[in-house]
Design an enzyme around this catalytic site. Structure first.
Site, PDB file in Angstrom:
ATOM      1  CB  SER A   1      -0.925   0.143   1.074  1.00  0.00           C
ATOM      2  OG  SER A   1      -2.097  -0.786   0.941  1.00  0.00           O
TER       3      SER A   1
ATOM      4  CE  LYS B   1      -4.485   1.798  -0.507  1.00  0.00           C
ATOM      5  NZ  LYS B   1      -3.867   0.384  -0.375  1.00  0.00           N
TER       6      LYS B   1
ATOM      7  CB  SER C   1      -4.391   1.559   4.052  1.00  0.00           C
ATOM      8  OG  SER C   1      -3.422   1.101   2.840  1.00  0.00           O
TER       9      SER C   1
END
Length: 469
Positions: free
Chosen positions: A98, A101, A158
């Protein structure tokens, strides 16, 4: 000076003696009318000067090996200078999970900053987002939320579905958004990065009908993650508005708020479950975890005016600790290494005069010697207590044809590169700044230029005759 015709040796010598005497006398008479400073207008092409090195103290910094980092890769970077203070396999491409991101966050925040979107714009959730699994806030197709709400869900919780919803709203489709991500990575100099989607999910975990045509999964090096974080903290210094949120109630009907996956936030020092990880000055940035990537974390903290960016990738669980917690333990080691051993030191103040290049010669100026200074200050991250006497300055001036009056104050006339090599370091740190004029260089009037030209003519004539002997 060329002689027009040859003469017998005895006659030539006599004529030459008389000529030299006449020229000397005439030159002296002419030069008595010309200001002495006029003769200083000489050649000035590429010039360099180096300040001599002095003695240096033996600052003791522990080795990176002594930290015994349990990671696949790690980086510690100071974002203002770009100096890398710690590097463990930093250029190795690895699954970032993640941490992907961060690029989605950067692009969305940048588009809002440019005025192309507003934080209050309403996003309608599409099929792709509604089918996205993993960490999520369970968006349904047709749900509507603002960009701000979805951005917080992405940065704090997230949430993969919120991330996809933002990507599709901005670019029309997630695949189109991924093209934007890879273009930005190239612009930023992220040479060991490839994005397959907006979330960091493995391709096999994406909704099948929305998977890319190839099976090339997302990879990013620790160095590239640090570069991306550097752009975030530099271009969007208000990033902490989102990254420091400890918990967020996404919908009134949600039974409990989402909790920030970043346990190291300084504000968590009073939270029972997280206070063991809370770190002084830490205010971001992004965690990541998949079975393929292990656990990852890009952190950033500021102390005493110095911000550092840390990246750890590929931490695994131990007998006593989960992988998600190990990443914070390893991050603490990396950040402690930076804050305990280094400091930001201004080595050159703005508008500083460079020793040996206090002035430059500007042709046709009223005063040909024009003072010059640096256009900005220079700061390095150096070992604490380091002796800076070995700081070197190398000056490179513009071609003389460019240095012709009139010149405005602040005109660039060259550059100066400052370099410093700390004890035990492999490479010196360097920064180049501009040399600029400290005052206007006004053009001299025609009469002064005429007298200067006469002086230069006879000076060249005398030098030419002198070289015959």
């Amino acid at each position: 000076m060329k002689l027009k015709e040859k003469k017998p040796k005895t006659s030539k010598r006599q004529i030459l003696r008389k000529s030299v005497a006449s020229v000397l006398l005439l030159n002296m008479l002419c030069l008595s009318m010309v200001p002495a400073v006029a003769l200083a207008e000489g050649q000035q092409t590429e010039a360099t000067s180096t300040k001599p090195a002095g003695q240096q103290s033996n600052s003791s910094i522990p080795s990176v090996e002594s930290l015994e980092l349990k990671v696949k890769s790690a980086i510690l970077l100071e974002p203002v200078s770009g100096q890398v203070l710690l590097n463990v396999n930093g250029d190795t491409p690895l699954p970032p999970a993640s941490m992907t991101k961060m690029m989605t966050e950067y692009i969305v925040a940048d588009l809002v900053k440019q005025g192309k979107f507003s934080w209050d714009d309403v996003v309608t959730v599409r099929e792709n987002a509604s089918k996205t699994i993993g960490s999520r806030i369970f968006l349904a197709q047709g749900d509507q939320h603002t960009i701000r709400e979805l951005y917080i869900a992405m940065a704090v919780g997230s949430a993969n579905d919120a991330t996809v919803a933002l990507a599709e709203h901005v670019a029309g489709s997630e695949l189109a958004f991924v093209e934007m991500m890879n273009d930005e990575a190239q612009r930023m100099g992220m040479t060991n990065t490839y994005f397959a989607n907006s979330t960091g999910l493995d391709i096999k975990d994406m909704p099948k009908e929305f998977q890319p045509a190839n099976d090339k999964d997302t990879v990013m090096s620790a160095m590239d993650a640090a570069i991306l974080a550097k752009y975030i903290v530099t271009d969007h210094p208000d990033f902490t508005e989102f990254t420091t949120i400890q918990e967020y109630q996404f919908r009134p009907r949600d039974k409990k708020p989402m909790v920030n996956w970043n346990y190291m936030l300084e504000a968590n020092k009073n939270v029972t479950n997280f206070k063991q990880f809370a770190y002084e000055g830490l205010d971001g940035l992004k965690t990541g975890h998949t079975s393929r990537a292990g656990s990852c974390f890009t952190g950033t903290a500021e102390r005493d005016g110095m911000r550092l960016i840390s990246v750890v990738m590929g931490t695994e669980a131990t007998k006593t600790m989960k992988a998600e917690d190990v990443r914070f333990v390893e991050t603490r080691k990396v950040l402690d290494y930076g804050f305990n051993n280094f400091e930001t030191k201004q080595v050159v103040a703005p508008k500083t005069t460079v020793e040996g290049t206090e002035t430059v010669t500007v042709k046709k100026a009223k005063n040909v010697d024009v003072p010059v200074v640096t256009d900005q200050g220079v700061s390095f991250v150096v070992p604490k207590g380091a002796d800076m006497s070995s700081l070197q300055a190398t000056v490179s001036l513009n071609e003389e044809t460019a240095l012709v009056a009139p010149l405005k104050q602040g005109t660039e006339v060259g550059t100066v590169t400052y370099s410093f090599k700390a004890p035990g370091s492999d490479e010196p740190v360097e920064k180049t700044v501009k040399l600029i004029t400290a005052q206007d260089a006004e053009k001299a009037n025609w009469f002064k230029l005429f007298l200067r030209a006469i002086g230069d003519f006879f000076k060249d004539l005398f030098n030419g005759i002198k070289n015959l002997f």
